[in-house]
Design a protein around this motif. Structure first.
Motif, PDB file in Angstrom:
ATOM      1  N   ALA A  47       0.862  -1.180   0.000  1.00 12.59           N
ATOM      2  CA  ALA A  47       0.000   0.000   0.000  1.00 12.59           C
ATOM      3  C   ALA A  47       0.898   1.230   0.000  1.00 12.59           C
ATOM      4  N   ARG A  48       1.163   1.752  -1.189  1.00 14.41           N
ATOM      5  CA  ARG A  48       2.110   2.855  -1.307  1.00 14.41           C
ATOM      6  C   ARG A  48       1.595   4.114  -0.613  1.00 14.41           C
ATOM      7  N   SER A  53       6.557  -1.398  -5.030  1.00 17.78           N
ATOM      8  CA  SER A  53       6.678  -2.736  -5.618  1.00 17.78           C
ATOM      9  C   SER A  53       7.479  -3.640  -4.702  1.00 17.78           C
ATOM     10  N   LEU A  54       7.208  -4.941  -4.794  1.00 19.50           N
ATOM     11  CA  LEU A  54       7.867  -5.941  -3.957  1.00 19.50           C
ATOM     12  C   LEU A  54       8.258  -7.132  -4.807  1.00 19.50           C
ATOM     13  N   VAL A  55       9.488  -7.614  -4.611  1.00 19.37           N
ATOM     14  CA  VAL A  55       9.947  -8.870  -5.208  1.00 19.37           C
ATOM     15  C   VAL A  55      10.467  -9.740  -4.079  1.00 19.37           C
ATOM     16  N   ALA A  73       7.987   4.448 -10.030  1.00 26.28           N
ATOM     17  CA  ALA A  73       7.260   5.653 -10.416  1.00 26.28           C
ATOM     18  C   ALA A  73       7.815   6.931  -9.793  1.00 26.28           C
ATOM     19  N   SER A  74       8.508   6.819  -8.673  1.00 25.46           N
ATOM     20  CA  SER A  74       8.919   8.026  -7.954  1.00 25.46           C
ATOM     21  C   SER A  74      10.246   8.598  -8.454  1.00 25.46           C
ATOM     22  N   GLY A  75      11.032   7.798  -9.149  1.00 26.44           N
ATOM     23  CA  GLY A  75      12.362   8.244  -9.564  1.00 26.44           C
ATOM     24  C   GLY A  75      13.404   8.109  -8.483  1.00 26.44           C
ATOM     25  N   ALA A  76      13.038   7.563  -7.321  1.00 31.41           N
ATOM     26  CA  ALA A  76      13.994   7.380  -6.227  1.00 31.41           C
ATOM     27  C   ALA A  76      14.936   6.239  -6.532  1.00 31.41           C
TER      28      ALA A  76
END
Length: 237
Positions: free
Chosen positions: A181-182, A212-214, A228-231
């Protein structure tokens, strides 16, 4: 066309499907593929294609029998999953979940309505199945619940998931589903033996933006990151 290549004999067979599909998903046992058009996968810089597209149809192809089974599943198909035993396929679209019994004599989808608003439903982004193929969990854009579908009965339930869920995965041992849950910087963990039981909620670092999670193959470690954030950072869980 779908081209089926026999790597040992170096021969190729072809199965005709509808034109302009841009996605294909294969079953774990390699017997089936589902081809469909995903509007969300289109690059705006790609040149336009010619001909008519179908926004609610998929092509189910049996790789060994070389048979084609077109079917209507719902507007904007988004994701495809197969049960671990290869007997069931599900296709999620924005307002419907299509369930296909792959062992039936006639491969007709059973459509389950997953949104009360079929005109402007929330975008369905992802579906995962429990290992036994009994339940489907559907993640939609911008909502605070996951849709839980009993695939045997077609009944719906809703389980909380925090704000703006952006990823959901099943653990390698099949015992849990983990949603990211971002919006609320949380991990929500569901017991897949009883998906309606209260999930465990783990806070993520508030200063990070992980969506995201792997999971590692043994399920002991997870890598959290953002596309999506560019971090340029990731987290180890």
């Amino acid at each position: 066309q779908v081209s089926v290549v026999d790597a040992s004999a170096m021969t190729t067979d072809h199965v005709d499907v509808r034109e302009d599909y841009n996605q294909m998903t294969m079953s774990p046992d390699g017997h089936w593929v589902v081809c469909y058009y995903d509007e969300g996968a289109v690059d705006p810089d790609d040149p336009p294609t010619e001909g008519a597209r179908s926004f609610n149809e998929v092509s189910l192809v049996h790789v060994e029998a070389l048979t084609h089974h077109p079917m209507v599943v719902g507007f904007n198909p988004r994701d495809v999953q197969f049960s671990d035993d290869g007997t069931r396929a599900v296709v999620v679209s924005d307002a419907w979940l299509a369930v296909v019994d792959l062992e039936a004599d006639s491969l007709d989808p059973v459509r389950v309505q997953i949104s009360s608003d079929t005109v402007d439903p929330p975008e369905a982004e992802e579906v995962v199945l429990t290992p036994d193929g009994r339940y489907a969990l559907i993640r939609q854009f911008g909502v605070t619940d996951l849709v839980l579908v009993d695939l045997d009965t077609g009944t719906l339930d809703y389980v909380p998931v925090g704000n703006n869920p952006t990823d959901i995965d099943v653990s390698p041992d099949g015992r849990e589903a983990i949603a990211v849950a971002r919006g609320s910087s949380e991990l929500w963990i569901y017991d897949l033996e009883d998906p309606t039981s209260d999930p465990d909620v783990i806070p993520m670092p508030a200063e990070e933006v992980f969506g995201s999670l792997v999971l590692s193959p043994d399920g002991d470690t997870g890598i959290l990151f953002s596309t999506a954030s560019g971090a340029a950072r990731y987290g180890s869980w």
